[in-house]
Design a protein around this motif. Structure first.
Motif, PDB file in Angstrom:
ATOM      1  N   SER A 224     -49.434  38.551  42.343  1.00 37.70           N
ATOM      2  CA  SER A 224     -49.397  38.447  40.889  1.00 37.70           C
ATOM      3  C   SER A 224     -49.116  39.775  40.222  1.00 37.70           C
ATOM      4  CB  SER A 224     -50.740  37.898  40.386  1.00 37.70           C
ATOM      5  OG  SER A 224     -51.803  38.754  40.777  1.00 37.70           O
ATOM      6  N   ASP A 225     -49.350  40.869  40.944  1.00 35.45           N
ATOM      7  CA  ASP A 225     -49.097  42.174  40.345  1.00 35.45           C
ATOM      8  C   ASP A 225     -47.631  42.573  40.474  1.00 35.45           C
ATOM      9  OD1 ASP A 225     -50.278  44.346  43.080  1.00 35.45           O
ATOM     10  OD2 ASP A 225     -48.856  42.666  43.035  1.00 35.45           O
ATOM     11  N   GLY A 226     -46.778  41.716  41.071  1.00 34.41           N
ATOM     12  CA  GLY A 226     -45.358  41.995  41.188  1.00 34.41           C
ATOM     13  C   GLY A 226     -45.034  42.903  42.335  1.00 34.41           C
ATOM     14  N   GLY A 227     -46.006  43.454  43.033  1.00 38.10           N
ATOM     15  CA  GLY A 227     -45.732  44.349  44.149  1.00 38.10           C
ATOM     16  C   GLY A 227     -45.573  43.589  45.434  1.00 38.10           C
ATOM     17  N   SER A 228     -45.063  44.233  46.467  1.00 39.52           N
ATOM     18  CA  SER A 228     -44.898  43.586  47.759  1.00 39.52           C
ATOM     19  C   SER A 228     -46.184  43.717  48.557  1.00 39.52           C
ATOM     20  CB  SER A 228     -43.720  44.219  48.522  1.00 39.52           C
ATOM     21  OG  SER A 228     -43.911  45.597  48.658  1.00 39.52           O
TER      22      SER A 228
ATOM     23  N   ARG B  25     -36.478  34.847  49.242  1.00 41.60           N
ATOM     24  CA  ARG B  25     -37.069  33.594  49.729  1.00 41.60           C
ATOM     25  C   ARG B  25     -37.441  33.695  51.196  1.00 41.60           C
ATOM     26  NH1 ARG B  25     -35.887  29.194  52.457  1.00 41.60           N
ATOM     27  NH2 ARG B  25     -33.757  29.881  52.946  1.00 41.60           N
ATOM     28  N   THR B  26     -36.639  34.369  51.980  1.00 43.64           N
ATOM     29  CA  THR B  26     -36.869  34.468  53.429  1.00 43.64           C
ATOM     30  C   THR B  26     -37.674  35.701  53.825  1.00 43.64           C
ATOM     31  OG1 THR B  26     -34.720  35.557  53.699  1.00 43.64           O
ATOM     32  CG2 THR B  26     -34.784  33.167  53.967  1.00 43.64           C
ATOM     33  N   HIS B  27     -37.998  36.563  52.848  1.00 42.51           N
ATOM     34  CA  HIS B  27     -38.787  37.768  53.129  1.00 42.51           C
ATOM     35  C   HIS B  27     -39.929  37.881  52.126  1.00 42.51           C
ATOM     36  CE1 HIS B  27     -35.021  38.591  55.233  1.00 42.51           C
ATOM     37  NE2 HIS B  27     -35.646  39.521  55.923  1.00 42.51           N
ATOM     38  N   PRO B  28     -40.866  36.963  52.161  1.00 43.72           N
ATOM     39  CA  PRO B  28     -41.981  37.010  51.203  1.00 43.72           C
ATOM     40  C   PRO B  28     -42.734  38.334  51.310  1.00 43.72           C
ATOM     41  CG  PRO B  28     -42.456  35.520  53.030  1.00 43.72           C
ATOM     42  CD  PRO B  28     -41.016  35.859  53.140  1.00 43.72           C
ATOM     43  N   GLY B  29     -43.050  38.888  50.160  1.00 48.46           N
ATOM     44  CA  GLY B  29     -43.795  40.145  50.146  1.00 48.46           C
ATOM     45  C   GLY B  29     -42.929  41.379  50.150  1.00 48.46           C
ATOM     46  N   VAL B  30     -41.622  41.202  50.218  1.00 50.91           N
ATOM     47  CA  VAL B  30     -40.712  42.352  50.176  1.00 50.91           C
ATOM     48  C   VAL B  30     -40.029  42.389  48.818  1.00 50.91           C
ATOM     49  CG1 VAL B  30     -38.703  43.463  51.197  1.00 50.91           C
ATOM     50  CG2 VAL B  30     -40.326  42.245  52.660  1.00 50.91           C
ATOM     51  N   ARG B  31     -40.044  43.561  48.213  1.00 54.49           N
ATOM     52  CA  ARG B  31     -39.433  43.729  46.889  1.00 54.49           C
ATOM     53  C   ARG B  31     -38.022  44.286  47.026  1.00 54.49           C
ATOM     54  NH1 ARG B  31     -39.690  47.842  42.712  1.00 54.49           N
ATOM     55  NH2 ARG B  31     -40.837  49.174  44.144  1.00 54.49           N
ATOM     56  N   VAL B  32     -37.088  43.738  46.263  1.00 57.69           N
ATOM     57  CA  VAL B  32     -35.721  44.250  46.227  1.00 57.69           C
ATOM     58  C   VAL B  32     -35.546  45.084  44.965  1.00 57.69           C
ATOM     59  CG1 VAL B  32     -33.264  43.685  46.106  1.00 57.69           C
ATOM     60  CG2 VAL B  32     -34.788  42.300  47.521  1.00 57.69           C
TER      61      VAL B  32
END
Length: 430
Positions: free
Chosen positions: A27-31, A62-69
């Motif tokens: 929810s904090d937008g971070g990975s 979608r295929t890398h949950p928790g990773v931020r682009v």
């Protein structure tokens, strides 16, 4: 081409460095695992490539949950001029779009600034998805010369130059669609007679030099291209092809086919003049196709440069992974997604030239024709790369010297002397 390209685009649509963040995770937008894929490219959001890469970002998230682009959009000229400095610093992205060729990707590979992708290309099948003509710009030898050696980049689209023409203006002025070079010349004479400058042109960037190179290609063959681009022989800028090109280009300026004021015009301005219905003809890259399709309010069409078996073109700009990238595996995964059938099909239907699409999935008639023309060129070995590729710094030389040819401050013979000097100074010893 230009690239692009080019393109714009291989193009040189210089979009101000807006920082766009696309994120997922908590929810904090971070990975959740603290990882970030830093991505740079210079495709406009409305271009076929921009639309495809935006969709690829969504698929990656979608295929890398928790990773931020973290996506930072750069201008073509901006990346071309600053990449060596940035990649030598601690601010290198994980993945970036970069221009292909000896003077750009080849130079960075020789300087040790790019990651060798040979193992990944074999592991992920990228090498099997690219035709030999497209694959040429992916590999570079120890001297930074394309065509052999290790993989340093992956093109996931292709590009080539073609003639865009405004059918409404042609009809208004009673001009028939040209099928040969004499007919094209006659068409331009007709427009000039009616007070219309026929050719959109940009002397301040890649477009003018690409007109001139195409004129040379119309008198050249594959061995000529290989000598110039790959150093497989001697390049003489006073040969028949280059002399014809420089003299014809200068003559076209005198006849009013090209405006003298275009010496200071940029590619974006030239493209807009065509899109606004001011110029009836624009010779430029397939990287403009999606934008013309989206913005042109008139009837238009395309055709290959008449009277030539060769035209400017190659695999598209490269995804390169900087040597100092922090998240190389993520970068490889993103490249893989852009090579997927889903993204390739989208690219094709948006007006790009995909390298691994399902032909049956391309439904737009104009897009089908665009891809068919490219396939024909590729099969006949008709892709002749771009004039600025052979040596580092040659792009700027071509721009400045071709501007002089447009303004009349230099003559064809002196123009060719200047190109020969710059080429010989930069070409590697073979």
């Amino acid at each position: 081409m230009l690239t692009a390209r080019r393109h714009v685009m291989a193009t040189a649509v210089a979009l101000a460095g807006a920082l766009l963040l696309a994120s997922c995770g908590g929810s904090d937008g971070g990975s959740s695992d603290g990882r970030t894929l830093r991505l740079w490219h210079y495709e406009g959001p409305d271009s076929a490539m921009g639309a495809a890469w935006n969709e690829a970002v969504k698929e990656f998230e979608r295929t890398h949950p928790g990773v931020r682009v973290e996506f930072e959009e750069k201008g073509f000229e901006q990346i071309q001029k600053t990449a060596p400095m940035v990649l030598n610093s601690g601010d290198a992205p994980d993945l970036m779009e970069y221009n292909k060729g000896n003077a750009t990707a080849g130079l960075l590979s020789r300087q040790g600034l790019l990651t060798d992708l040979t193992a990944e290309a074999a592991k992920r099948g990228w090498d099997r998805k690219l035709s030999p003509a497209v694959r040429t710009t992916s590999v570079y030898d120890s001297k930074g010369v394309m065509g052999s050696g290790a993989w340093y980049g992956v093109p996931n689209y292709a590009e080539y130059t073609l003639v865009y023409f405004n059918k409404d203006l042609f009809r208004k002025h009673g001009v028939a669609e040209p099928k040969t070079l004499p007919e094209l010349t006659a068409a331009m004479d007709a427009f000039v007679k009616d007070g219309v400058t026929p050719l959109a042109n940009a002397g301040a960037e890649y477009m003018a030099q690409q007109y001139l190179y195409q004129l040379a290609l119309s008198k050249a063959d594959r061995s000529w291209v290989d000598a110039y681009e790959l150093y497989k022989g001697k390049t003489d800028f006073h040969d028949a092809a280059w002399t014809y090109a420089a003299e014809t280009f200068a003559d076209w300026v005198k006849k009013g086919y090209l405006a003298k004021t275009s010496s200071s015009t940029k590619a974006e301005d030239a493209g807009v003049s065509f899109l606004q219905g001011k110029a009836p003809i624009m010779f430029s890259g397939s990287w403009w196709f999606g934008r013309v399709k989206a913005e042109a309010t008139f009837d238009w069409g395309t055709f290959l440069w008449p009277g030539s078996d060769l035209t400017l073109g190659s695999g598209g700009n490269l995804w390169v992974v900087p040597k100092g990238a922090e998240n190389k595996e993520l970068a490889y995964d993103f490249i893989d997604i852009t090579m997927s059938e889903k993204i390739q099909n989208l690219l094709g239907n948006k007006g790009g030239v995909p390298v691994a699409a399902d032909p049956k999935a391309i439904t737009d008639p104009r897009a089908k024709a665009l891809i068919a023309d490219f396939n024909a060129l590729s099969e006949q070995d008709g892709l002749a790369f771009y004039p600025d590729w052979p040596v580092p710094g040659f792009y700027d030389v071509l721009v400045s010297e071709t501007q002089k040819l447009i303004t009349g401050s230099t003559q064809p013979d002196a123009y060719l002397d200047a190109l020969q000097e710059a080429y010989d100074k930069g070409a590697p010893r073979r």
